[in-house]
Motif scaffolding. Structure first.
Motif, mmCIF file in Angstrom:
data_model
loop_
_atom_site.group_PDB
_atom_site.id
_atom_site.type_symbol
_atom_site.label_atom_id
_atom_site.label_comp_id
_atom_site.label_asym_id
_atom_site.label_seq_id
_atom_site.Cartn_x
_atom_site.Cartn_y
_atom_site.Cartn_z
ATOM 1 N N GLU A 1 -13.373 -11.606 -16.752
ATOM 2 C CA GLU A 1 -13.777 -10.656 -17.920
ATOM 3 C C GLU A 1 -13.442 -9.192 -17.494
ATOM 4 O O GLU A 1 -12.941 -8.660 -18.529
ATOM 5 C CB GLU A 1 -15.361 -10.784 -17.733
ATOM 6 N N PHE A 2 -13.462 -8.681 -16.334
ATOM 7 C CA PHE A 2 -12.988 -7.391 -15.900
ATOM 8 C C PHE A 2 -11.472 -7.278 -16.189
ATOM 9 O O PHE A 2 -11.106 -6.309 -17.036
ATOM 10 C CB PHE A 2 -13.361 -7.274 -14.458
ATOM 11 N N LEU A 3 -10.801 -8.154 -15.699
ATOM 12 C CA LEU A 3 -9.470 -8.064 -16.222
ATOM 13 C C LEU A 3 -9.049 -7.901 -17.693
ATOM 14 O O LEU A 3 -8.162 -7.280 -18.334
ATOM 15 C CB LEU A 3 -8.560 -9.269 -15.449
ATOM 16 N N LEU A 4 -9.780 -9.066 -18.207
ATOM 17 C CA LEU A 4 -9.525 -8.867 -19.709
ATOM 18 C C LEU A 4 -9.807 -7.544 -20.510
ATOM 19 O O LEU A 4 -9.504 -7.279 -21.569
ATOM 20 C CB LEU A 4 -10.318 -10.254 -20.444
ATOM 21 N N ARG A 5 -11.157 -7.094 -20.012
ATOM 22 C CA ARG A 5 -11.581 -5.900 -20.523
ATOM 23 C C ARG A 5 -10.518 -4.740 -20.321
ATOM 24 O O ARG A 5 -10.365 -3.933 -21.284
ATOM 25 C CB ARG A 5 -12.953 -5.278 -20.051
ATOM 26 N N LEU A 6 -9.915 -4.715 -19.297
ATOM 27 C CA LEU A 6 -8.766 -3.865 -18.794
ATOM 28 C C LEU A 6 -7.603 -3.877 -19.819
ATOM 29 O O LEU A 6 -7.083 -3.063 -20.485
ATOM 30 C CB LEU A 6 -8.056 -4.219 -17.521
ATOM 31 N N ILE A 7 -7.370 -5.192 -20.139
ATOM 32 C CA ILE A 7 -6.214 -5.423 -21.199
ATOM 33 C C ILE A 7 -6.754 -5.160 -22.616
ATOM 34 O O ILE A 7 -5.870 -4.296 -23.259
ATOM 35 C CB ILE A 7 -6.014 -7.118 -21.205
ATOM 36 N N GLU A 8 -7.958 -5.485 -23.141
ATOM 37 C CA GLU A 8 -8.419 -5.298 -24.307
ATOM 38 C C GLU A 8 -8.484 -3.830 -24.571
ATOM 39 O O GLU A 8 -8.395 -3.328 -25.951
ATOM 40 C CB GLU A 8 -9.589 -6.031 -24.582
ATOM 41 N N THR A 9 -8.833 -3.019 -23.752
ATOM 42 C CA THR A 9 -8.877 -1.491 -23.817
ATOM 43 C C THR A 9 -7.656 -0.703 -23.484
ATOM 44 O O THR A 9 -7.705 0.559 -23.693
ATOM 45 C CB THR A 9 -10.061 -1.122 -22.933
ATOM 46 N N ALA A 10 -6.615 -1.435 -23.407
ATOM 47 C CA ALA A 10 -5.294 -0.735 -22.867
ATOM 48 C C ALA A 10 -5.517 0.310 -21.935
ATOM 49 O O ALA A 10 -4.974 1.360 -21.997
ATOM 50 C CB ALA A 10 -4.638 -0.249 -24.265
ATOM 51 N N ALA A 11 -6.323 -0.114 -20.787
ATOM 52 C CA ALA A 11 -6.398 0.925 -19.643
ATOM 53 C C ALA A 11 -5.107 1.046 -19.062
ATOM 54 O O ALA A 11 -4.115 0.255 -19.182
ATOM 55 C CB ALA A 11 -7.591 0.281 -18.699
ATOM 56 N N PRO A 12 -5.137 2.052 -18.292
ATOM 57 C CA PRO A 12 -3.567 2.226 -17.569
ATOM 58 C C PRO A 12 -3.412 1.063 -16.584
ATOM 59 O O PRO A 12 -2.144 0.764 -16.424
ATOM 60 C CB PRO A 12 -4.153 3.481 -16.761
ATOM 61 N N ALA A 13 -4.217 0.348 -16.302
ATOM 62 C CA ALA A 13 -3.933 -0.841 -15.232
ATOM 63 C C ALA A 13 -3.917 -1.908 -16.103
ATOM 64 O O ALA A 13 -3.629 -3.120 -15.550
ATOM 65 C CB ALA A 13 -5.173 -1.003 -14.229
ATOM 66 N N ALA A 14 -3.781 -1.970 -17.404
ATOM 67 C CA ALA A 14 -3.767 -3.247 -18.340
ATOM 68 C C ALA A 14 -2.461 -4.160 -18.044
ATOM 69 O O ALA A 14 -2.511 -5.307 -17.826
ATOM 70 C CB ALA A 14 -3.809 -2.840 -19.909
#
Length: 72
Positions: free
Chosen positions: A21-34
């Motif tokens: 879930e954490f990793l998917l949130r990074l992707i979904e929000t286009a975080a720098p670590a996505a």
């Protein structure tokens, strides 16, 4: 501080739902670590269900760079 690929890979390999879930949130929000999150999940050889969730998160992010990383 941005998590590195090694840290994100360890999370993906744990297969814990909270880690996914954490990793998917990074992707979904286009975080720098996505992009690293996409790579980490891909290297963990996740199930087809999780892969579909990654694809949906990439699409929701709207990032062409993330799409390119996902499609590698």
């Amino acid at each position: 501080m941005r998590p590195d690929l090694r840290t994100l890979s360890a999370m993906a390999l744990s297969r814990l739902p909270e880690a996914e879930e954490f990793l998917l949130r990074l992707i979904e929000t286009a975080a720098p670590a996505a992009p690293s999150a996409v790579e980490a999940l891909a290297s963990a050889r996740v199930s087809s269900e999780v892969r579909a969730r990654i694809s949906a998160a990439v699409e929701r992010s709207g990032g062409s760079r993330l799409r390119a990383v996902f499609n590698q």
